[in-house]
Scaffold this motif. Structure first.
Motif, PDB file in Angstrom:
ATOM      1  N   PRO A 216       0.845  -1.081  -0.012  1.00 36.87           N
ATOM      2  CA  PRO A 216      -0.585  -0.345  -0.496  1.00 36.87           C
ATOM      3  C   PRO A 216       0.716   1.506  -0.040  1.00 36.87           C
ATOM      4  N   LEU A 228      -5.871   5.058  -4.484  1.00 33.26           N
ATOM      5  CA  LEU A 228      -7.318   4.639  -3.927  1.00 33.26           C
ATOM      6  C   LEU A 228      -8.312   4.123  -5.062  1.00 33.26           C
ATOM      7  N   LEU A 230      -6.482   1.921  -7.082  1.00 29.66           N
ATOM      8  CA  LEU A 230      -5.681   0.349  -7.076  1.00 29.66           C
ATOM      9  C   LEU A 230      -6.209  -0.290  -6.014  1.00 29.66           C
ATOM     10  N   GLY A 231      -7.164   0.264  -5.225  1.00 34.41           N
ATOM     11  CA  GLY A 231      -7.949  -0.367  -4.593  1.00 34.41           C
ATOM     12  C   GLY A 231      -6.637  -0.682  -2.759  1.00 34.41           C
ATOM     13  N   THR A 232      -6.355   0.701  -3.113  1.00 32.70           N
ATOM     14  CA  THR A 232      -5.844   0.723  -1.487  1.00 32.70           C
ATOM     15  C   THR A 232      -7.273   1.278  -0.151  1.00 32.70           C
TER      16      THR A 232
ATOM     17  N   ARG B  73     -13.098  -0.912  -2.192  1.00 30.59           N
ATOM     18  CA  ARG B  73     -12.023  -0.242  -2.723  1.00 30.59           C
ATOM     19  C   ARG B  73     -11.259  -1.670  -3.607  1.00 30.59           C
ATOM     20  N   ARG B  74     -11.199  -2.857  -2.826  1.00 31.79           N
ATOM     21  CA  ARG B  74     -10.346  -3.691  -3.924  1.00 31.79           C
ATOM     22  C   ARG B  74     -11.315  -4.610  -5.502  1.00 31.79           C
ATOM     23  N   GLU B  75     -12.417  -5.252  -4.785  1.00 34.96           N
ATOM     24  CA  GLU B  75     -13.101  -5.203  -5.154  1.00 34.96           C
ATOM     25  C   GLU B  75     -13.757  -4.273  -6.953  1.00 34.96           C
ATOM     26  N   ALA B  77     -11.437  -2.319  -8.012  1.00 37.79           N
ATOM     27  CA  ALA B  77     -10.080  -1.923  -8.606  1.00 37.79           C
ATOM     28  C   ALA B  77      -9.849  -3.041  -9.380  1.00 37.79           C
ATOM     29  N   MET B 101       2.151  -2.610  -9.859  1.00 40.83           N
ATOM     30  CA  MET B 101       1.480  -2.283  -9.407  1.00 40.83           C
ATOM     31  C   MET B 101      -0.349  -2.511  -9.314  1.00 40.83           C
ATOM     32  N   TYR B 104      -2.415  -5.380  -7.861  1.00 38.41           N
ATOM     33  CA  TYR B 104      -2.203  -5.165  -6.233  1.00 38.41           C
ATOM     34  C   TYR B 104      -3.927  -5.739  -5.100  1.00 38.41           C
ATOM     35  N   PRO B 105      -4.700  -4.790  -6.560  1.00 39.89           N
ATOM     36  CA  PRO B 105      -5.260  -5.527  -6.239  1.00 39.89           C
ATOM     37  C   PRO B 105      -6.031  -7.064  -6.027  1.00 39.89           C
ATOM     38  N   SER B 109      -1.545  -7.904  -0.191  1.00 38.07           N
ATOM     39  CA  SER B 109      -0.535  -7.131   0.780  1.00 38.07           C
ATOM     40  C   SER B 109       0.232  -8.049   0.904  1.00 38.07           C
ATOM     41  N   GLN B 157      -4.518  -3.737 -14.414  1.00 37.49           N
ATOM     42  CA  GLN B 157      -5.525  -4.769 -14.026  1.00 37.49           C
ATOM     43  C   GLN B 157      -6.559  -5.696 -14.163  1.00 37.49           C
TER      44      GLN B 157
END
Lengths: 332, 267
Positions: A216, A228, A230-232, B73-75, B77, B101, B104-105, B109, B157
């Motif tokens: 993150p 945001l 990118l899903g953070t 947010r991840r969904e 993205a 990057m 990431y979604p 982590s 993505q």
């Protein structure tokens, strides 16, 4: 690109070796120099009692304390830099160290040394309070938060905190407490295994938590909007990182006073050599920060022997020129 | 419908007027949709509402039929890739790292990049023609290369929808056309493309539908030929202009093009 040259585990291994060398050096070098053989004997439980006392009661706890504090300060610096997207951000310059020191002094003056575990907690509150104050000052200076104004506010607030420390310690008149210079320039001279244990309790979980935020933080360095998208969970990452980084700083300040510029020099050097991926930069800063403060403290003990320098003097003598170079090379 | 916006209004704190005033938008799945309008008309605000970065004061924004505020947010993205207008670049990052990057979604982590992730990154870099630049630090790229790298990150993505805010703002003709060609190609392959742009003439040739915003309100919406009328455009842009058919051949033939006229005074 440089960062592609060496895989992350190899980079970390290199830094771990550096840390090992710094550790051996800091234990071997001093008023009584110790040969490697004598060191090994002592660690194996042999050797004469005087050497044992020097190594086990003086040098090793001091080295462990230096390593822990250096790791914490360097990681906190890297985290503040990512969050603020400014390579000049650093706990000392942001006033976080100063706020932590003031709160620690207040608690020591008010309740004395009766509650040693309360000092880091108070320092944490002081550090967080300081960063909130600095943000408030900087954000009232314009419609958009200017990180240069933020750093300026941090420096000014830090100077104010130094004045408060002097004021408190002047009127407290307690010889038993550490001096104002201890708080303002930092020193590892009071190291003990108890201090190491106390610091470890605060520091190790904080470091692990920040390592979990490496990805993150990579995204946050591209701006909060992009992070945001990118899903953070930007707010959550931001507050967790600010609070935990402040805790790292506060625990270090409570144990050894304000030691500046470690958080500036170490992440900067690592980025220069191996790039800015926080999956490397955070653990790398922990290792390199530990090694750096070990070496700085070894220098503080030995360069002017028998006089011992405050370790914050050594880090500032290195850190200020680095800050100036950074400031002129890369507009904040 | 990919996006459905119903009577959305929004006002920034301490602002005198609404940034958006009862705006309706419907972006069909797989379409190339462009949002046009003068500076400060609310284009970027609309994008931020669509992406859930801002909450509307009134009205509702839906993505695939579900209110945007219900998506994590991840969904989100994993479905929507974004190229935002500004992106600070303070620390040294390579093109490969930047594009990576975009995973990431999908990874979160801890999970390391697997073959699927590496393939997605490679493919995105190929499509955007930045594979040869993989090892280069992003701050050494030209403006056009940097935008293509950011677009590659959005494609990594593996999104159903691409949202772009003035992605060609500082690019020359060839780089700008290259990006629009790429976006059109993606739209033809089923990706929904939503773009904010000031290049209205290029938008009129590539987009299926246009939304023309004027001071927070929809001045016109529909196919380019319906939106591009002299009256509407003059009123919205506050400048005398003519609308003519594109003289080129092939896909350009006859597309409505705006020609601003001299001597309009200050807007």
């Amino acid at each position: 690109m440089k960062s592609a040259a060496l895989p992350i585990p190899a980079r970390l291994l290199t830094l771990a070796v550096l840390l090992g060398v710094a550790l051996v050096l800091s234990v071997a070098v001093g008023a009584v120099p110790l040969a490697p053989g004598a060191l090994l004997d002592t660690i194996a439980g042999r050797g004469d009692p005087v050497t044992r006392a020097i190594v086990l009661d003086l040098r090793l706890p001091r080295a462990a304390l230096a390593a822990l504090i250096g790791a914490g300060l360097a990681v906190a610096g890297a985290v503040f830099q990512a969050l603020l997207r400014n390579p000049l951000a650093e706990p000392y310059i942001l006033g976080v160290s100063g706020g932590a020191a003031v709160a620690a002094v207040v608690v020591l003056v008010a309740v004395g040394t009766a509650a040693p575990w309360a000092v880091p907690a108070a320092a944490f509150a002081g550090g967080v309070g300081a960063i909130l104050l600095v943000f408030r000052i900087a954000s009232s200076a314009g419609p958009v938060l200017d990180t240069r104004v933020l750093l300026l506010a941090g420096v000014v607030v830090g100077a104010f905190f130094n004045a408060i420390i002097l004021l408190l310690l002047t009127f407290a008149q307690v010889e038993t407490f550490r001096s104002a210079v201890f708080w303002m320039m930092g020193s590892l001279a009071g190291a003990s295994w108890a201090a190491v244990a106390m610091l470890g309790v605060y520091l190790v979980p904080s470091l692990v938590l920040l390592l979990a935020l490496a990805r993150p933080l990579n995204l946050m360095a591209l701006g909060e909007e992009t992070a945001l998208y990118l899903g953070t969970r930007v707010e959550r990452v931001k507050w967790t990182a600010y609070l935990v980084a402040s805790l790292l700083v506060a625990a270090g300040v409570a144990a050894a006073g304000i030691i500046g510029f470690v958080g500036l020099i170490v992440p900067h050097a690592l980025r220069l050599i191996w790039g800015a991926d926080h999956r490397f930069l955070l653990p790398g800063s922990a290792l390199a920060g530990a090694a750096f403060l070990l070496l700085a403290d070894t220098a503080a003990r030995t360069v002017a022997a028998p006089v011992e320098l405050h370790v914050g003097v050594v880090t500032a003598l290195i850190g200020v020129p680095v800050f100036v170079v950074l400031l002129t090379r890369r507009p904040a | 419908m990919m996006y459905e916006v119903r009577a959305v209004s929004f006002r920034y704190p301490a602002a005198a007027a609404d940034a958006l005033d009862r705006v309706d938008v419907q972006v069909p799945t797989g379409s190339f949709y462009a949002v046009l309008g003068p500076n400060g008309c609310g284009k970027t605000t609309l994008l931020r509402l669509l992406l859930g970065a801002l909450e509307p004061r009134d009205g509702v924004v839906r993505y695939e039929g579900r209110p945007v505020s219900d998506w994590s947010r991840r969904e989100m993205a994993r479905r929507v890739g974004v190229v935002a207008q500004v992106e600070p670049l303070v620390f040294p990052v390579s093109v490969r790292e930047l594009v990576g990057m975009g995973r990431y979604p999908h990874l979160g982590s801890w999970r390391p990049e697997g073959p699927v992730d590496r393939a997605a990154v490679e493919r995105a870099m190929e499509v955007c023609d930045v594979a040869d630049l993989a090892a280069r630090p992003v701050d050494t790229l030209s403006g056009g290369e940097r935008q293509r790298a950011r677009l590659a990150r959005a494609l990594a993505q593996e999104p159903d929808t691409l949202v772009l805010d003035e992605p060609t703002a500082s690019l020359d003709v060839a780089h700008e056309m290259g990006i629009f060609e790429l976006l059109r190609d993606l739209a033809d392959r089923g990706v929904t493309v939503l773009i904010v742009t000031h290049n209205i003439n290029v938008a009129a040739r590539y987009a299926d539908r246009l939304l023309l915003l004027d001071a927070g309100r929809a001045a016109a919406e529909g196919e380019p030929s319906a939106v591009f009328t002299t009256d509407t455009l003059q009123r919205v842009y506050r400048w005398p202009l003519a609308v003519a058919a594109h003289p080129g051949e092939g896909p350009d033939a006859g597309a409505p093009q705006v020609i601003p006229l001299r001597g309009g005074g200050t807007p």
